[in-house]
Design a protein around this motif. Structure first.
Motif, PDB file in Angstrom:
ATOM      1  N   GLN A  89       0.807  -1.221   0.000  1.00  0.00           N
ATOM      2  CA  GLN A  89       0.000   0.000   0.000  1.00  0.00           C
ATOM      3  C   GLN A  89       0.839   1.268   0.000  1.00  0.00           C
ATOM      4  OE1 GLN A  89      -2.612  -0.525   3.402  1.00  0.00           O
ATOM      5  NE2 GLN A  89      -4.152  -1.603   2.186  1.00  0.00           N
ATOM      6  N   ILE A 145      -0.130   1.395  -5.942  1.00  0.00           N
ATOM      7  CA  ILE A 145      -1.076   0.298  -5.808  1.00  0.00           C
ATOM      8  C   ILE A 145      -2.349   0.535  -6.611  1.00  0.00           C
ATOM      9  CG2 ILE A 145      -2.169   1.209  -3.709  1.00  0.00           C
ATOM     10  CD1 ILE A 145      -2.271  -1.733  -2.694  1.00  0.00           C
ATOM     11  N   GLU A 161      -3.553  -6.637  -0.392  1.00  0.00           N
ATOM     12  CA  GLU A 161      -2.868  -5.372  -0.178  1.00  0.00           C
ATOM     13  C   GLU A 161      -2.064  -5.475   1.118  1.00  0.00           C
ATOM     14  OE1 GLU A 161      -5.333  -1.957  -0.488  1.00  0.00           O
ATOM     15  OE2 GLU A 161      -6.251  -2.577  -2.397  1.00  0.00           O
TER      16      GLU A 161
END
Length: 330
Positions: free
Chosen positions: A264, A271, A292
């Motif tokens: 992230q 991202i 993530e």
């Protein structure tokens, strides 16, 4: 299980000898068994790195699942462009496996056979892109793909954006004639002194050596937002939509199952680019997933500690592959 790979040539073109490392899992069997094959592609912005610059804990994890792991080299840009160099080489590696050349090597290594119905591919950064590029324009795509913060969505404005935090690492007043020496490297090299992940050719994480034109050239292109122009000049004239090289442009309902792992806090491939790829995969009905990883920058695979939160989160991608290609024989 051995972390001392067998290294063989899988391709030679215009003087470039292109090799792959082959890692074999442990087996107690004396009879030939078929093992899933996993292709693991190094990162390096298509301009840096080589096959020993990958995460050894990831390879160990793959071997413990009973997979044969191939870690290939490929020609490095800009002496050859992205489509005709790295993408062509990795596609030729996949064809090399399907044509029986891997099995020919394995015949000398004991009871190992390649399960050609269960081949998967993964990579980090540019290697994630190259793994994804096996999903189209290949006669037999991998059964599953894992991208760890792979380069994607090349029409996004980010790819033309300057990166001051990279610029700050560069020495001042780098001479263009010094940088452009990279274009005179013959044959086109398949390895470099450092990877974008930070590993050096002698091991460890010493970082780039800006007395080398390749290191200086690559980081200059990254800092100035010119990577795509350097690695794929056709994007300036013939292929401005990146239709030939961008995974996002080539996702259809026929794309292999794919999993994405992305940090992230990534400042090198944000991202949001992977999020847009994930959204398109879901829209097309492709079997997919995404993890993530909080607080992680672009090159976390090289620096993560086994057993850490990041380790377990990124491992979800390998669990996804295992759910499709299965474990190897015990």
């Amino acid at each position: 299980m051995s972390l001392n790979p067998i290294t063989v040539l899988y391709k030679e073109v215009n003087g470039s000898k292109i090799s792959t490392d082959i890692y074999l899992p442990a087996t107690a069997s004396s009879e030939k068994k078929l093992f899933p094959v996993i292709i693991n592609i190094h990162g390096g912005a298509f301009m840096l790195g080589h096959s020993r610059m990958v995460s050894m804990p990831q390879i160990t994890d793959c071997l413990e699942r009973g997979w044969i792991v191939l870690v290939p080299n490929h020609r490095l840009c800009p002496g050859v462009n992205l489509l005709e160099g790295p993408m062509r080489d990795i596609r030729d590696l996949l064809a090399w496996v399907h044509d029986g050349h891997l099995d020919a090597v394995l015949q000398e290594q004991g009871p190992y056979g390649a399960d050609l119905d269960n081949i998967a591919a993964f990579g980090t950064s540019s290697g994630g892109h190259l793994a994804m590029s096996l999903g189209w324009n290949t006669p037999k795509p991998p059964k599953a793909i894992l991208s760890l913060y792979g380069a994607v969505h090349f029409t996004h404005p980010f790819w033309r954006k300057q990166l001051p935090h990279v610029q700050a690492k560069l020495p001042p007043n780098l001479d263009s004639s010094f940088l452009n020496k990279i274009y005179n490297e013959v044959p086109v090299p398949t390895d470099s002194s450092v990877s974008l992940e930070g590993q050096s050719e002698s091991g460890g994480s010493k970082g780039p050596d800006f007395s080398r034109s390749r290191d200086a050239f690559a980081f200059t292109q990254i800092a100035s937002g010119n990577v795509l122009s350097a690695i794929y000049p056709d994007s300036e004239t013939k292929d401005p939509t990146f239709n030939s090289v961008d995974p996002l442009q080539n996702v259809t309902s026929e794309f292999p199952p794919i999993y994405i792992v992305h940090g992230q806090a990534d400042t090198m491939v944000p991202i949001d680019l992977s999020r847009e790829l994930f959204a398109k995969l879901k829209k097309e009905g492709v079997k997919c997933g995404m993890t993530e990883v909080p607080d992680e920058e672009h090159t976390f695979a090289n620096m993560m500690k086994v057993g850490s939160r990041t380790w377990w989160l990124q491992r979800e991608g390998f669990d996804f592959l295992e759910g499709i290609v299965g474990k190897g024989p015990q």
